[in-house]
Enzyme design. Structure first.
Site, PDB file in Angstrom:
ATOM      1  N   ASP A 136       0.868  -1.116  -0.041  1.00 50.47           N
ATOM      2  CA  ASP A 136      -0.148  -0.100   0.016  1.00 50.47           C
ATOM      3  C   ASP A 136       0.991   1.276   0.083  1.00 50.47           C
ATOM      4  O   ASP A 136       1.815   1.364   0.955  1.00 50.47           O
ATOM      5  CB  ASP A 136      -0.855   0.092   1.322  1.00 50.47           C
ATOM      6  CG  ASP A 136      -2.078   1.042   1.299  1.00 50.47           C
ATOM      7  OD1 ASP A 136      -1.484   1.928   0.679  1.00 50.47           O
ATOM      8  OD2 ASP A 136      -3.022   0.936   2.145  1.00 50.47           O
ATOM      9  N   LYS A 183       9.895   0.185 -31.626  1.00 56.22           N
ATOM     10  CA  LYS A 183       9.056  -0.535 -32.845  1.00 56.22           C
ATOM     11  C   LYS A 183      10.285  -0.732 -33.718  1.00 56.22           C
ATOM     12  O   LYS A 183      11.076   0.147 -34.196  1.00 56.22           O
ATOM     13  CB  LYS A 183       8.077   0.212 -33.466  1.00 56.22           C
ATOM     14  CG  LYS A 183       6.786   0.378 -32.581  1.00 56.22           C
ATOM     15  CD  LYS A 183       5.551   1.130 -33.108  1.00 56.22           C
ATOM     16  CE  LYS A 183       4.513   1.383 -32.107  1.00 56.22           C
ATOM     17  NZ  LYS A 183       3.117   0.340 -32.287  1.00 56.22           N
ATOM     18  N   ASP A 195      -1.687  12.840 -25.550  1.00 57.50           N
ATOM     19  CA  ASP A 195      -1.570  11.162 -25.569  1.00 57.50           C
ATOM     20  C   ASP A 195      -0.438  11.073 -26.784  1.00 57.50           C
ATOM     21  O   ASP A 195       0.275   9.861 -26.462  1.00 57.50           O
ATOM     22  CB  ASP A 195      -2.820  10.685 -25.712  1.00 57.50           C
ATOM     23  CG  ASP A 195      -2.860   9.195 -25.737  1.00 57.50           C
ATOM     24  OD1 ASP A 195      -2.270   8.752 -24.458  1.00 57.50           O
ATOM     25  OD2 ASP A 195      -3.569   8.618 -26.249  1.00 57.50           O
ATOM     26  N   HIS A 234       4.875  10.495 -28.846  1.00 60.12           N
ATOM     27  CA  HIS A 234       4.956   9.524 -30.282  1.00 60.12           C
ATOM     28  C   HIS A 234       5.565  10.323 -31.537  1.00 60.12           C
ATOM     29  O   HIS A 234       6.225  10.234 -32.245  1.00 60.12           O
ATOM     30  CB  HIS A 234       3.875   8.583 -30.458  1.00 60.12           C
ATOM     31  CG  HIS A 234       3.545   7.817 -29.366  1.00 60.12           C
ATOM     32  ND1 HIS A 234       4.344   7.332 -28.276  1.00 60.12           N
ATOM     33  CD2 HIS A 234       2.387   7.392 -28.742  1.00 60.12           C
ATOM     34  CE1 HIS A 234       3.773   6.601 -27.358  1.00 60.12           C
ATOM     35  NE2 HIS A 234       2.739   6.699 -27.865  1.00 60.12           N
ATOM     36  N   LYS A 236      -8.350   8.699 -33.162  1.00 62.94           N
ATOM     37  CA  LYS A 236      -8.936   7.636 -32.789  1.00 62.94           C
ATOM     38  C   LYS A 236     -10.185   7.343 -33.613  1.00 62.94           C
ATOM     39  O   LYS A 236     -10.549   8.484 -34.131  1.00 62.94           O
ATOM     40  CB  LYS A 236      -9.287   7.728 -31.182  1.00 62.94           C
ATOM     41  CG  LYS A 236      -8.196   7.675 -30.447  1.00 62.94           C
ATOM     42  CD  LYS A 236      -8.274   6.787 -29.280  1.00 62.94           C
ATOM     43  CE  LYS A 236      -7.160   6.847 -28.188  1.00 62.94           C
ATOM     44  NZ  LYS A 236      -6.106   5.804 -28.375  1.00 62.94           N
TER      45      LYS A 236
END
Ligand code: BG6
Length: 485
Positions: free
Chosen positions: A90, A178, A231, A236, A336
């Site tokens: 915890d 990648k 994001d 990226h 998206k």
């Protein structure tokens, strides 16, 4: 190739989504391929499971499904499970960190702490580790997003920096792991063919797209406070841009590569807030159809506010103020619920300066290099060739390099490569603090302007985003690759 670097890999957020989908499957793959030292241990840390048996049950139930397409090898899985220890912890309880220290004290090798938790926990965890002396001779891995803006990211970096030296800190951007992104370095710096043309004299524009079909899935709550700019773009896309645009590094050692990327990030032309509507488009998906299936609007996804102004799509025109790239627009795009899942880089070369072959030659277009990062990694070079028959009529044809035809061996997943790099102390594919700061600095005027006024433009799920993203390219006499013809 088994490494002799022994390790103790301590995984905070051991029952989280990222551990389940990416980290544990990547560690399993590395184990199955014999790439982990036999004595290496994984210590999962979480507060949900009572003990090791409970945790292993969770791993068996949840992680197996995310292991590579080749499926699970039962023997390898059993020996992988043997590597796993569990500590119930915890975060608020100092005594639990003493127990963690006791649990790892006699375990072998390099100690890695992987924080697969929200960024608000990075500093408390680092401080608690330091309070029991666990920061010494250890490596710490921080997942993105690292902060919410420049200020919060600096606050985290300052606080973590008091406990761990920069050389101990591994900031993950999984795009850098990648295989095709690695290949981009090979293409640019292993071949004499492209580099002389890789500059403003020969390149007219560059597009970088990361398009997803998926929506926000179970992450509505997180995503609604984040948006596509934080994001995907701040990390990226700007990392890909810096690899596309950087100067050849002196070597592939960690600081040579990162120094060159940093130069690009620092040379990004600052965006004047008054210009934002001309160079930045934001969108949000409405209900639509993807591959024949109806999907709901973003604003009705679980965890998302009904009147949310969070962008799920961004398109930008970016310029780099340096000798090599002055005046060449870089168009970045991510979203998206778009029409397809594609990540690719398109380099549009200029047409020939004079067509000795007549007007039809110029109409047939110009050279173009398309580097498809995913899916189906390929490099396609468009050239002009004469159509058979009478007359000199040209048409665009292409040369293809499909990597799976040359290399039969399976590709390594990004997380597998990056985790092995952490264990083996290779920093080149991790983001240095100054790179991260430069990226935040550049996106911040857009973040501020968007927070202050306006709303994203709607687009139907299953399309390529708002029409304004196409109009932005049209102003430069070009279009997104999929809009050709
Ligand atoms: C993550 C983002 O960093 O990258 C996600 O947080 C996104 O929103 C993902 O879906 C995309 O990664 P990939 O490897 O599937 O293209």
């Amino acid at each position: 190739m088994q490494t002799d670097s022994s390790f103790t890999f301590v995984l905070f957020g051991g029952t989280g989504d990222l551990s389940m989908r990416k980290i544990l499957p990547a560690l399993y793959e590395a184990h199955r391929a014999g790439m982990l030292a036999a004595s290496g241990k994984i210590v999962a840390v979480a507060r949900h499971e009572a003990d090791r048996d409970g945790y292993l049950r969770w791993v068996n139930e949840h992680v197996k499904a995310h292991v590579a397409k080749s499926g699970v090898d039962d023997n390898a899985w059993a020996s992988f499970i043997d590597r796993i220890e569990y500590v119930k912890l915890d975060l608020g309880n100092a005594e639990d960190f003493v127990q963690l220290r006791d649990a790892v004290r006699d375990l072998p090798g390099t100690r890695v702490f992987y924080l697969a938790t929200g960024p608000s926990l990075f500093v408390p965890i680092c401080r608690a580790l330091a309070s029991v002396g666990l920061n010494e001779n250890a490596r710490i891995v921080l997942e993105k997003p690292l902060g919410y803006d420049l200020r919060s990211s600096n606050a985290i970096n300052d606080a973590v920096g008091e406990i761990f030296a920069e050389g101990q800190i591994y900031r993950i951007d999984h795009y850098l792991g990648k295989e095709p992104v690695q290949n981009l370095l090979a293409l640019r710096f292993g071949n004499a063919l492209f580099e002389p043309l890789w500059r403003r004299e020969w390149v007219e524009s560059i597009q970088i797209t990361i398009a997803e079909e998926l929506g926000v899935e179970a992450r509505g709550d997180f995503y609604d406070n984040t948006g596509a700019l934080r994001d995907m773009v701040q990390n990226h896309l700007l990392q890909l841009l810096s690899i596309v645009a950087m100067e050849p590094p002196h070597s592939m050692d960690s600081d040579s590569v990162r120094d060159e990327k940093l130069r690009v990030l620092r040379a990004l032309k600052p965006i004047d807030p008054r210009d934002i509507s001309r160079v930045a488009v934001r969108g949000q998906y409405h209900a639509g159809v993807i591959r024949g299936t109806s999907v709901p609007a973003y604003a009705t996804e679980p965890g998302v506010k009904q009147d949310s102004a969070t962008e799920t799509f961004v398109a930008l025109k970016v310029e780099i103020d340096n000798w090599r790239w002055a005046g060449v627009p870089f168009f970045l795009r991510t979203g998206k619920r778009l029409a397809d899942r594609i990540a690719e880089i398109v380099v549009n070369f200029r047409p020939v300066p004079h067509s000795a072959l007549g007007a039809s030659a110029l109409r047939a277009g110009a050279n173009r290099l398309v580097i498809r990062l995913q899916p189906n990694e390929t490099i396609r070079l468009y050239c002009l060739a004469k159509k058979p028959g009478e007359g000199m009529n040209l048409s665009s044809v292409h040369l293809d390099l499909a990597f799976d035809q040359f290399f039969k061996e399976g590709q390594m997943e990004a997380y597998q490569r990056l985790l092995l790099d952490v264990i083996n102390g290779r920093l080149a594919l991790f983001v240095r603090r100054d790179e991260q700061e430069a990226a935040w600095k550049w996106v911040e005027p857009i973040l501020n302007e968007w927070a202050a006024s306006g709303k994203p433009k709607p687009y139907a799920a299953g399309t390529w985003g708002p029409a304004a993203a196409s109009a932005m390219l049209a102003q430069h006499g070009t279009c997104w690759l999929e809009e050709e013809n």
